[in-house]
Design a protein around this motif. Structure first.
Motif, mmCIF file in Angstrom:
data_model
loop_
_atom_site.group_PDB
_atom_site.id
_atom_site.type_symbol
_atom_site.label_atom_id
_atom_site.label_comp_id
_atom_site.label_asym_id
_atom_site.label_seq_id
_atom_site.Cartn_x
_atom_site.Cartn_y
_atom_site.Cartn_z
ATOM 1 N N ASP A 166 4.102 -0.703 1.958
ATOM 2 C CA ASP A 166 4.108 -1.360 0.651
ATOM 3 C C ASP A 166 2.878 -2.242 0.503
ATOM 4 O O ASP A 166 2.208 -2.569 1.486
ATOM 5 C CB ASP A 166 5.365 -2.223 0.499
ATOM 6 N N ASN A 167 2.603 -2.659 -0.731
ATOM 7 C CA ASN A 167 1.524 -3.626 -0.929
ATOM 8 C C ASN A 167 1.879 -4.953 -0.266
ATOM 9 O O ASN A 167 1.101 -5.500 0.511
ATOM 10 C CB ASN A 167 1.258 -3.827 -2.420
ATOM 11 N N THR A 168 3.065 -5.463 -0.575
ATOM 12 C CA THR A 168 3.649 -6.637 0.069
ATOM 13 C C THR A 168 5.166 -6.478 -0.039
ATOM 14 O O THR A 168 5.647 -5.634 -0.796
ATOM 15 C CB THR A 168 3.240 -7.974 -0.600
ATOM 16 N N PRO A 169 5.945 -7.299 0.665
ATOM 17 C CA PRO A 169 7.401 -7.236 0.498
ATOM 18 C C PRO A 169 7.866 -7.550 -0.927
ATOM 19 O O PRO A 169 8.986 -7.200 -1.303
ATOM 20 C CB PRO A 169 7.908 -8.297 1.489
ATOM 21 N N ASP A 170 7.020 -8.202 -1.709
ATOM 22 C CA ASP A 170 7.353 -8.500 -3.107
ATOM 23 C C ASP A 170 6.768 -7.478 -4.078
ATOM 24 O O ASP A 170 6.974 -7.588 -5.286
ATOM 25 C CB ASP A 170 6.857 -9.906 -3.480
ATOM 26 N N ASP A 171 6.038 -6.507 -3.558
ATOM 27 C CA ASP A 171 5.414 -5.467 -4.384
ATOM 28 C C ASP A 171 5.634 -4.134 -3.690
ATOM 29 O O ASP A 171 4.750 -3.592 -3.030
ATOM 30 C CB ASP A 171 3.921 -5.764 -4.553
ATOM 31 N N LYS B 163 5.613 -16.044 2.688
ATOM 32 C CA LYS B 163 7.068 -16.005 2.865
ATOM 33 C C LYS B 163 7.464 -14.970 3.910
ATOM 34 O O LYS B 163 8.364 -15.201 4.727
ATOM 35 C CB LYS B 163 7.762 -15.706 1.531
ATOM 36 N N PHE B 164 6.791 -13.839 3.882
ATOM 37 C CA PHE B 164 7.091 -12.805 4.862
ATOM 38 C C PHE B 164 6.646 -13.228 6.257
ATOM 39 O O PHE B 164 7.344 -12.969 7.247
ATOM 40 C CB PHE B 164 6.414 -11.491 4.462
#
Length: 230
Positions: free
Chosen positions: A150-155, A193-194
């Motif tokens: 993923d791009n980030t855990p939020d994306d 955060k991750f």
């Protein structure tokens, strides 16, 4: 102006559309019509392999006789190619890739760019979700995990990937690596955060800034290297 030529397209069960294009000698993987990665920008994906494999390559005395690496996400093959260059022989490099057409594109169109990576005897392709791929694996199965999903855990690229960042999954991958192994994450940008979640899961985390291209002025991407803290 040279046109973009669509080489293939695949629609996921959640409606996400991936497509492979070629333009001016370069390949582009698009995600719902937007560029996700291309053969023009490979530096940070190669760096993921380099910083992740560093621990098993530094000293001959501690180097595993048969390194075992798991890559989450095949993409356009940049991380796999660099990993194979680094680990030598003998070695096993497993690659978990959810999208079956992307595996086929690497076997066909992308051979022009990367060579026959998937035909290398050290490469083991697993078509499926990373979560399911490792669910039955015993502890200390791998020296290194290289994750570029993923791009980030939020994306997230697909909604189902959310479970890859749960506390229980992080505990699982912590157990999967050998005591002196590591998990390396490619992220499109820092994710504080991750990083905190990784620490809470029992990891020590090193943060590396990564450029999209070797000559880029700004290092906008990020690689987290997580090692067991206890």
């Amino acid at each position: 102006m040279k046109p973009y030529v669509k080489l293939g397209e695949s629609k996921m069960s959640d409606g996400t559309v991936f497509s492979l294009h070629k333009h001016d000698g370069k390949f582009y993987l698009k995600y719902n019509g937007f560029d996700l990665m291309s053969t023009a920008l490979t530096f940070s994906e190669e760096m993921l392999a380099e910083v992740g494999c560093q621990e098993i390559l530094e000293g001959k005395a501690t180097r595993p006789k048969h390194p075992k690496v798991l890559i989450g996400g095949l993409g356009l093959g940049f991380t796999l190619k660099r990993t194979l260059e680094l680990v030598g022989r003998p070695a096993t490099v497993e690659v978990a890739e959810l999208m079956e057409p992307l595996i086929e594109w690497n076997r066909t169109f992308l051979v022009e760019h990367n060579g026959p990576l998937l035909e290398d005897k050290r490469t083991m392709i697993i078509q499926g979700d990373l979560f399911n791929t490792i669910s039955g694996k015993p502890k200390s199965s791998y020296d290194v995990l290289l994750l570029d999903i993923d791009n980030t855990p939020d994306d997230l690229i697909t909604a189902g990937n959310a479970r890859l960042y749960s506390a229980s999954f992080l505990a699982k991958i912590r157990d999967l690596i050998k005591p002196d192994g590591c998990v390396a994450y490619w992220l499109s940008e820092p994710a504080p955060k991750f990083k905190k979640c990784l620490v809470q899961a029992g990891f020590r985390v090193e943060e590396h800034s990564a450029k999209p291209h070797e000559k880029s002025k700004r290092a906008r991407h990020c690689i987290y290297v997580a090692k067991r803290s206890r």
